[in-house]
Design a protein around this motif. Structure first.
Motif, PDB file in Angstrom:
ATOM      1  N   THR A  11       1.647   8.674 -16.177  1.00  0.00           N
ATOM      2  CA  THR A  11       2.357   9.306 -15.067  1.00  0.00           C
ATOM      3  C   THR A  11       1.453  10.376 -14.485  1.00  0.00           C
ATOM      4  OG1 THR A  11       4.494   8.916 -16.092  1.00  0.00           O
ATOM      5  CG2 THR A  11       4.407  10.619 -14.408  1.00  0.00           C
ATOM      6  N   ILE A  12       1.323  10.369 -13.163  1.00  0.00           N
ATOM      7  CA  ILE A  12       0.446  11.291 -12.458  1.00  0.00           C
ATOM      8  C   ILE A  12       1.285  12.141 -11.509  1.00  0.00           C
ATOM      9  CG2 ILE A  12      -1.507  11.490 -10.860  1.00  0.00           C
ATOM     10  CD1 ILE A  12      -2.421   8.715 -11.891  1.00  0.00           C
ATOM     11  N   LEU A  13       1.041  13.439 -11.520  1.00  0.00           N
ATOM     12  CA  LEU A  13       1.665  14.362 -10.581  1.00  0.00           C
ATOM     13  C   LEU A  13       0.636  14.716  -9.521  1.00  0.00           C
ATOM     14  CD1 LEU A  13       3.875  16.263  -9.571  1.00  0.00           C
ATOM     15  CD2 LEU A  13       3.128  17.921 -11.305  1.00  0.00           C
ATOM     16  N   VAL A  14       0.956  14.390  -8.268  1.00  0.00           N
ATOM     17  CA  VAL A  14       0.060  14.677  -7.147  1.00  0.00           C
ATOM     18  C   VAL A  14       0.675  15.816  -6.340  1.00  0.00           C
ATOM     19  CG1 VAL A  14      -1.059  13.763  -5.086  1.00  0.00           C
ATOM     20  CG2 VAL A  14      -0.652  12.258  -7.045  1.00  0.00           C
ATOM     21  N   VAL A  15      -0.125  16.857  -6.092  1.00  0.00           N
ATOM     22  CA  VAL A  15       0.345  18.020  -5.344  1.00  0.00           C
ATOM     23  C   VAL A  15      -0.654  18.310  -4.237  1.00  0.00           C
ATOM     24  CG1 VAL A  15       1.132  20.401  -5.498  1.00  0.00           C
ATOM     25  CG2 VAL A  15       1.235  18.933  -7.530  1.00  0.00           C
ATOM     26  N   ASP A  16      -0.185  18.222  -2.980  1.00  0.00           N
ATOM     27  CA  ASP A  16      -1.048  18.525  -1.845  1.00  0.00           C
ATOM     28  C   ASP A  16      -0.174  18.975  -0.690  1.00  0.00           C
ATOM     29  OD1 ASP A  16      -2.867  18.303   0.474  1.00  0.00           O
ATOM     30  OD2 ASP A  16      -4.196  17.364  -1.003  1.00  0.00           O
ATOM     31  N   ASP A  17      -0.589  20.042  -0.011  1.00  0.00           N
ATOM     32  CA  ASP A  17       0.212  20.563   1.094  1.00  0.00           C
ATOM     33  C   ASP A  17      -0.002  19.797   2.396  1.00  0.00           C
ATOM     34  OD1 ASP A  17      -2.378  21.671   1.064  1.00  0.00           O
ATOM     35  OD2 ASP A  17      -1.755  23.338   2.321  1.00  0.00           O
ATOM     36  N   ASP A  18      -0.954  18.900   2.438  1.00  0.00           N
ATOM     37  CA  ASP A  18      -1.163  18.042   3.612  1.00  0.00           C
ATOM     38  C   ASP A  18      -0.370  16.760   3.401  1.00  0.00           C
ATOM     39  OD1 ASP A  18      -2.117  16.079   5.427  1.00  0.00           O
ATOM     40  OD2 ASP A  18      -4.043  17.103   5.589  1.00  0.00           O
ATOM     41  N   PRO A  19       0.700  16.543   4.188  1.00  0.00           N
ATOM     42  CA  PRO A  19       1.562  15.377   3.966  1.00  0.00           C
ATOM     43  C   PRO A  19       0.831  14.034   4.034  1.00  0.00           C
ATOM     44  CG  PRO A  19       2.543  16.863   5.592  1.00  0.00           C
ATOM     45  CD  PRO A  19       1.162  17.377   5.289  1.00  0.00           C
ATOM     46  N   GLU A  20      -0.161  13.924   4.896  1.00  0.00           N
ATOM     47  CA  GLU A  20      -0.890  12.659   5.022  1.00  0.00           C
ATOM     48  C   GLU A  20      -1.742  12.379   3.786  1.00  0.00           C
ATOM     49  OE1 GLU A  20      -2.989  12.799   8.724  1.00  0.00           O
ATOM     50  OE2 GLU A  20      -1.140  12.709   9.905  1.00  0.00           O
ATOM     51  N   LEU A  22      -1.187  13.627   0.790  1.00  0.00           N
ATOM     52  CA  LEU A  22      -0.229  13.395  -0.294  1.00  0.00           C
ATOM     53  C   LEU A  22       0.259  11.946  -0.269  1.00  0.00           C
ATOM     54  CD1 LEU A  22       1.577  14.457  -2.593  1.00  0.00           C
ATOM     55  CD2 LEU A  22       3.227  15.136  -0.828  1.00  0.00           C
ATOM     56  N   LEU A  23       0.675  11.478   0.892  1.00  0.00           N
ATOM     57  CA  LEU A  23       1.178  10.116   1.018  1.00  0.00           C
ATOM     58  C   LEU A  23       0.107   9.086   0.668  1.00  0.00           C
ATOM     59  CD1 LEU A  23       3.570   8.313   1.838  1.00  0.00           C
ATOM     60  CD2 LEU A  23       2.703   8.411   4.177  1.00  0.00           C
ATOM     61  N   LEU A  24      -1.108   9.298   1.127  1.00  0.00           N
ATOM     62  CA  LEU A  24      -2.204   8.377   0.830  1.00  0.00           C
ATOM     63  C   LEU A  24      -2.473   8.311  -0.672  1.00  0.00           C
ATOM     64  CD1 LEU A  24      -4.510   6.542   1.860  1.00  0.00           C
ATOM     65  CD2 LEU A  24      -5.929   8.599   1.952  1.00  0.00           C
ATOM     66  N   ALA A  25      -2.580   9.468  -1.305  1.00  0.00           N
ATOM     67  CA  ALA A  25      -2.865   9.500  -2.743  1.00  0.00           C
ATOM     68  C   ALA A  25      -1.744   8.849  -3.542  1.00  0.00           C
ATOM     69  CB  ALA A  25      -3.079  10.940  -3.202  1.00  0.00           C
ATOM     70  N   VAL A  26      -0.504   9.170  -3.202  1.00  0.00           N
ATOM     71  CA  VAL A  26       0.638   8.598  -3.915  1.00  0.00           C
ATOM     72  C   VAL A  26       0.660   7.082  -3.757  1.00  0.00           C
ATOM     73  CG1 VAL A  26       3.168   8.461  -3.925  1.00  0.00           C
ATOM     74  CG2 VAL A  26       2.046  10.696  -3.884  1.00  0.00           C
ATOM     75  N   ASN A  27       0.465   6.601  -2.543  1.00  0.00           N
ATOM     76  CA  ASN A  27       0.502   5.156  -2.307  1.00  0.00           C
ATOM     77  C   ASN A  27      -0.611   4.416  -3.040  1.00  0.00           C
ATOM     78  OD1 ASN A  27       2.799   5.236  -0.723  1.00  0.00           O
ATOM     79  ND2 ASN A  27       1.661   5.382   1.194  1.00  0.00           N
ATOM     80  N   ILE A  28      -1.809   4.946  -3.006  1.00  0.00           N
ATOM     81  CA  ILE A  28      -2.938   4.290  -3.689  1.00  0.00           C
ATOM     82  C   ILE A  28      -2.688   4.225  -5.192  1.00  0.00           C
ATOM     83  CG2 ILE A  28      -5.367   4.589  -4.346  1.00  0.00           C
ATOM     84  CD1 ILE A  28      -5.849   5.593  -1.463  1.00  0.00           C
ATOM     85  N   LEU A  29      -2.228   5.326  -5.766  1.00  0.00           N
ATOM     86  CA  LEU A  29      -1.986   5.347  -7.209  1.00  0.00           C
ATOM     87  C   LEU A  29      -0.829   4.427  -7.600  1.00  0.00           C
ATOM     88  CD1 LEU A  29      -2.551   9.145  -7.762  1.00  0.00           C
ATOM     89  CD2 LEU A  29      -3.995   7.280  -8.620  1.00  0.00           C
ATOM     90  N   ARG A  30       0.215   4.379  -6.790  1.00  0.00           N
ATOM     91  CA  ARG A  30       1.335   3.463  -7.081  1.00  0.00           C
ATOM     92  C   ARG A  30       0.891   2.015  -6.989  1.00  0.00           C
ATOM     93  NH1 ARG A  30       6.151   6.800  -4.134  1.00  0.00           N
ATOM     94  NH2 ARG A  30       6.530   8.190  -5.899  1.00  0.00           N
ATOM     95  N   ALA A  32      -1.911   0.928  -7.712  1.00  0.00           N
ATOM     96  CA  ALA A  32      -2.703   0.681  -8.916  1.00  0.00           C
ATOM     97  C   ALA A  32      -1.818   0.559 -10.158  1.00  0.00           C
ATOM     98  CB  ALA A  32      -3.731   1.795  -9.109  1.00  0.00           C
ATOM     99  N   GLY A  33      -0.515   0.783  -9.990  1.00  0.00           N
ATOM    100  CA  GLY A  33       0.424   0.580 -11.085  1.00  0.00           C
ATOM    101  C   GLY A  33       0.865   1.828 -11.824  1.00  0.00           C
ATOM    102  N   PHE A  34       0.413   2.983 -11.374  1.00  0.00           N
ATOM    103  CA  PHE A  34       0.804   4.216 -12.046  1.00  0.00           C
ATOM    104  C   PHE A  34       2.197   4.656 -11.618  1.00  0.00           C
ATOM    105  CE2 PHE A  34      -3.826   4.365 -12.015  1.00  0.00           C
ATOM    106  CZ  PHE A  34      -4.088   4.676 -13.344  1.00  0.00           C
ATOM    107  N   THR A  35       2.855   5.412 -12.484  1.00  0.00           N
ATOM    108  CA  THR A  35       4.065   6.127 -12.103  1.00  0.00           C
ATOM    109  C   THR A  35       3.585   7.428 -11.478  1.00  0.00           C
ATOM    110  OG1 THR A  35       5.318   5.189 -13.922  1.00  0.00           O
ATOM    111  CG2 THR A  35       6.185   7.212 -12.943  1.00  0.00           C
ATOM    112  N   VAL A  36       4.034   7.696 -10.245  1.00  0.00           N
ATOM    113  CA  VAL A  36       3.510   8.844  -9.509  1.00  0.00           C
ATOM    114  C   VAL A  36       4.650   9.718  -9.007  1.00  0.00           C
ATOM    115  CG1 VAL A  36       2.064   9.592  -7.584  1.00  0.00           C
ATOM    116  CG2 VAL A  36       1.561   7.439  -8.750  1.00  0.00           C
ATOM    117  N   LEU A  37       4.500  11.004  -9.245  1.00  0.00           N
ATOM    118  CA  LEU A  37       5.373  12.009  -8.664  1.00  0.00           C
ATOM    119  C   LEU A  37       4.539  12.759  -7.645  1.00  0.00           C
ATOM    120  CD1 LEU A  37       6.799  13.410 -12.013  1.00  0.00           C
ATOM    121  CD2 LEU A  37       7.835  11.675 -10.545  1.00  0.00           C
TER     122      LEU A  37
END
Length: 67
Positions: A11-20, A22-30, A32-37
């Motif tokens: 499980t990966i926690l991604v924290v970024d104040d830039d919404p774009e 944040l969305l890119l990182a979350v989508n790429i990691l998901r 790849a099969g990770f659980t992402v918050l």
């Protein structure tokens, strides 16, 4: 032919104040099969990390975050 890799259990926690970003990182990691918050709020990230019963395996964050 090689067997497919097992789904990551991390499980990966991604924290970024830039919404774009944040969305890119979350989508790429998901994908790849990770659980992402994901959150853009550092206080919410601290709450997630401290109240989640399951472990967080990785924190991916922006270097400079507003409080």
């Amino acid at each position: 032919m090689a067997a497919p890799s097992p789904k990551p259990a991390e499980t990966i926690l991604v924290v970024d104040d830039d919404p774009e970003v944040l969305l890119l990182a979350v989508n790429i990691l998901r994908m790849a099969g990770f659980t992402v918050l994901g959150t853009g709020d550092p206080r919410q990230a601290l709450r997630l990390a401290s109240t989640r019963p399951e472990p967080l395996h990785l924190l991916l964050t922006d270097v400079v975050m507003p409080l």
